[in-house]
Each structure stands twice: as C-alpha cells, then as structure tokens.
Design an enzyme around this catalytic site. Sequence first.
Site, PDB file in Angstrom:
ATOM      1  N   CYS A 111      -1.360  -1.339   6.205  1.00  0.00           N
ATOM      2  CA  CYS A 111       0.049  -0.932   6.309  1.00  0.00           C
ATOM      3  C   CYS A 111       0.753  -1.520   7.527  1.00  0.00           C
ATOM      4  O   CYS A 111       1.973  -1.449   7.641  1.00  0.00           O
ATOM      5  CB  CYS A 111       0.164   0.584   6.306  1.00  0.00           C
ATOM      6  SG  CYS A 111      -0.608   1.315   4.867  1.00  0.00           S
ATOM      7  N   HIS A 248       6.941   2.356   8.857  1.00  0.00           N
ATOM      8  CA  HIS A 248       6.132   2.335   7.640  1.00  0.00           C
ATOM      9  C   HIS A 248       6.365   3.637   6.881  1.00  0.00           C
ATOM     10  O   HIS A 248       6.339   4.728   7.464  1.00  0.00           O
ATOM     11  CB  HIS A 248       4.650   2.180   8.010  1.00  0.00           C
ATOM     12  CG  HIS A 248       3.750   2.422   6.851  1.00  0.00           C
ATOM     13  ND1 HIS A 248       3.939   1.787   5.637  1.00  0.00           N
ATOM     14  CD2 HIS A 248       2.670   3.230   6.696  1.00  0.00           C
ATOM     15  CE1 HIS A 248       3.014   2.202   4.794  1.00  0.00           C
ATOM     16  NE2 HIS A 248       2.238   3.077   5.404  1.00  0.00           N
ATOM     17  N   ASN A 278       4.315   5.145  -0.917  1.00  0.00           N
ATOM     18  CA  ASN A 278       3.744   4.336   0.170  1.00  0.00           C
ATOM     19  C   ASN A 278       3.321   2.978  -0.410  1.00  0.00           C
ATOM     20  O   ASN A 278       2.372   2.903  -1.186  1.00  0.00           O
ATOM     21  CB  ASN A 278       2.535   5.087   0.747  1.00  0.00           C
ATOM     22  CG  ASN A 278       1.855   4.337   1.876  1.00  0.00           C
ATOM     23  OD1 ASN A 278       2.078   3.149   2.080  1.00  0.00           O
ATOM     24  ND2 ASN A 278       1.004   5.027   2.609  1.00  0.00           N
TER      25      ASN A 278
END
Length: 321
Positions: A111, A248, A278
């Site tokens: 990520c 993020h 996500n």
Amino acid sequence: MSIRITGTGSALPGRYVTNEEIAGLVDTSDEWIRERTGIGGRYVSVGETVAELAARACVSALENAEKEAGEVELLLVATCSPEDTTPCIACQVQDKIGAGNAVAFDLNAACAGFLFALHTAWAYVEAGIYRNALIVGSEVLSKIVDWEDRGTCILFGDGAGAVYVEKCESGGVLGFVQHSDGSRGGVLACGCRQIVNPYFSGKAQNPYIRMDGREIFTFAVRQVPMAVEEALDRAGLTVPEVELFVLHQANRRIIEGIARRLSVSLEKFPMNLQKVGNTSSAAIPLLLDELNREGRLREGMKLVLSGFGAGLTYGACVLEW
Ligand code: ACO
C-alpha cells in the site's frame, strides 16, 4: 530541482459489488462493514488485469498532462497483485500504450508502493537521469483475497491510478520520507508461487491475504503521523500549513485516528474509500485523480501524501501542487 505532478488518471473495473452482495457470501452486514471501515462498496475485476487497468489509467494521465506516450522516459508500476511474474507489468503497459522510449519496471511496496515509486522517480530526476515519469499504482486484489474470510474480503477493491511527473525548478515535491520494517512482515502477508519441486516435501503456504487487523490499525495510527511530521520537517513546513492530506485509503477509522493524532480537522482528509474500498497501491493516485478532476487541487496548494501497508512499509511526501 524537483518533480511536479502535471497529469492524473484512473481506471476501474466494470463490476461494482456492494456490501449487501458480500453479505450473501460471508456472515457480515452492510452496517458492520460501514461502521468498522467506512467502506460501502468496491469495484471487482470480471477479467480486467493489472496491466489493462494500469494502461487505461496511464492513457488518461497522459491525456490530462497533454503528453504523448513516446515522450515518457521512465514508466513505473507499483503493484502487489501482478498476474505475471514476467514480463513485468510495466513492460506490458509500455507495449499497450506505445511508450517505446521509456525504461519500464515494477516495484512492490504494497500500500506504500505508489509513494515509493514517486520517490524513485524523484531520485532519478534529481540525479539527472530522466526528466519525466509515468507512475501507476494498479491492483487486482480480488484474486488474492480469500472470499470465505469475512475479516479480509470486505476490505479490498480493484483499480488503478496514475500520475505523470515532470522535472521542475521550484515547487513540486518538497520533502519525502520512507520507512520499512521487515521484522513485522507477518502482520499482513500473502503467499505467492509455492515451492513444488520434486525434492520438497514441506507444507504449502496459504495463497491468500492474511492479516492481523488490530496490529495494522495500531501501526498505521502510530507511525503515519510521525512520518508526516518528519516529511514536513524536511520540507520546512508545519502541519497547519498543509491544506489537504491525501492518505492511503485503508479505512475511515485509521484516517480518523491519524487526523486526531495530528490535531487536524477531518475535513482536510479527503476520502473515496466508501466507494472503492482499499485498493492498495492504487489508492493515493485514484484519490488524487478524483480531486484533480473535481477542481479541488489549486496551483500552489500544499499537500501531504502518505502510504502505509504490508512489509511493513510507510512513508510521506510533501508537495506543492
Ligand atoms: N462482519 C461481521 N463480523 C466480523 C467481520 C465482518 N466482516 N469481521 C470480523 N468480524 C467479527 C470477528 O469475528 C469478531 O467476532 P468475535 O468477537 O465474536 O470473535 C469481531 O467481529 C471483532 O473482530 P476484530 O477483528 O477484533 O474487529 P475489529 O474491531 O478489529 O475490526 C478491522 C476489524 C475492521 C479489520 C480492523 O481491525 C481494522 O480496520 N484494521 C485495519 C486493517 C486494514 O485496514 N487492513 C487493510 C490492509 S493494510 C493497509 O492497507 C494499511
């Protein structure tokens, strides 16, 4: 000398999956998912590959920057869910979009991947090796998610986001920090190719994402504010001078926790995780593209980008738009 983002783009797969639909697969509910994560739905690949989504996002970023593919000197793909070991996704994208003059390779920092790729491009430009780069975060996480595990399958989505960056004499990236902590790799892991040769008799790995959600939560809320302050310090700026924090998009409660620790109003933390879930390395450039196209990024605006995830990896970047 630095780099400035002069174009953004994104691509999402065709199938949208709501929380209610996931509740038909595992024992969960829309209410639970929204309350614990803020996520309302996510796009899921029905055949679109990491390379296809990346190529679409790159074409859209090049159009936005008013550049031709042939002008690209460096093409970086951040991904942790490639379909192919080789050729790398970046070489596939190069071929698909006709960026024949670019040097292309992949980078995996989960990520934090997009952020690490942005820093890599900055370093190449700073060293005088290249003058521009096309950077894309692209993921099809739906193929590495265990769709029988309610603790993880509710979280992730597929998609790609890209930026075009160019050398600039002032503004652009003002400060950067990156960190890795491999000693905590087991907190969020995913097996890949198994050792299956005739001489090996060990146990097969779990091929799907497995995660200690609480550990990840605590890691993000503790480390990210420190990384943000460190990057701001390097840029010679302070937290109140930042107009937007583009983080993020893991989940809403993590972002709320980070905002609280930094003593910043949540209004400065734009979110799109409610719509896309996500998307790992695609999350930051997807959100940047949305903000850019909505006209919310004004010239001279100070932004902080921050990525964090498996590895563990995390970092922050301060930039002037
Ligand atoms: N639906 C309903 N119940 C669930 C679900 C679900 N989808 N998932 C777990 N539960 C249950 C558990 O089984 C448990 O039940 P029990 O008390 O009967 O044992 C209960 O809910 C609580 O489980 P916890 O795992 O303790 O739930 P928690 O409050 O920690 O929330 C969550 C879980 C949302 C994953 C949280 O830990 C979190 O947000 N962690 C961050 C992880 C993350 O964002 N990872 C993304 C990848 S890493 C990155 O991008 C940074």
